[in-house]
Design a protein around this motif. Structure first.
Motif, short mmCIF file in Angstrom:
data_model
loop_
_atom_site.label_atom_id
_atom_site.label_comp_id
_atom_site.label_asym_id
_atom_site.label_seq_id
_atom_site.Cartn_x
_atom_site.Cartn_y
_atom_site.Cartn_z
N PHE A 1 10.10 2.98 -61.93
CA PHE A 1 9.89 1.97 -62.98
C PHE A 1 11.18 1.71 -63.77
N GLN B 1 7.74 8.37 -60.18
CA GLN B 1 7.25 7.05 -60.59
C GLN B 1 8.04 6.53 -61.79
N GLN C 1 0.97 7.27 -61.31
CA GLN C 1 1.50 6.34 -62.31
C GLN C 1 0.87 6.60 -63.68
N MET D 1 3.22 1.63 -66.59
CA MET D 1 2.77 2.61 -65.58
C MET D 1 1.33 3.02 -65.82
N TYR E 1 11.13 -1.97 -65.65
CA TYR E 1 9.84 -2.18 -66.29
C TYR E 1 9.65 -1.19 -67.44
#
Length: 140
Positions: free
Chosen positions: A49, A45, A38, A59, A54
């Motif tokens: 996200f 990742q 992250q 992250m 997000y």
């Protein structure tokens, strides 16, 4: 009557300690690997996200927190409040991931963070120096 040699590892008093060490090792490795992936924004990742909606800067914050938490769990003789904080942070983070995946309609993607949260809880619950926390909770 069973003698010491005929006892299996399952019946041993050392079994909870062994399970705690295994769970702690899995937790620490998971925190380091997940945190690094992250923090350094690995492609998979980033995709997760983005699916969850997000912001990507989150992250790096979550990844750094996981890395710091893993380091805290690795350092012996560190005050227990730090270890409790590391476990709590991981359980909150993974619980949030579970809820986020379910809300976004991806319940199967919620399974891995749910398992990680469970392993972290077992690791914390069986940690020899953290047993007092759960003993106080049980006595109330």
């Amino acid at each position: 009557m069973m003698n010491e040699q005929s006892k299996s590892i399952v019946g041993s008093r050392r079994t909870p300690d062994l399970i705690a060490k295994i769970a702690a090792t899995i937790t620490i490795i998971g925190m380091l690997v997940g945190g690094a992936s992250q923090f350094f924004r690995f492609d998979y990742q980033v995709a997760v996200f983005e699916q969850l909606g997000y912001p990507l800067y989150l992250m790096s914050i979550i990844g750094l927190g996981k890395i710091i938490g893993a380091v805290v769990l690795l350092i012996p003789r560190l005050p227990l409040i730090f270890k409790i904080g590391a476990y709590t942070g991981l359980v909150f983070t993974t619980s949030g991931a579970v809820v986020s995946h379910i809300i976004q309609g991806m319940p199967l993607d919620a399974i891995p963070p749910f398992i990680v949260a469970g392993i972290a809880f077992v690791s914390c619950y069986l940690h020899p120096k953290l047993k007092f926390v759960f003993t106080k909770i049980d006595s109330n």
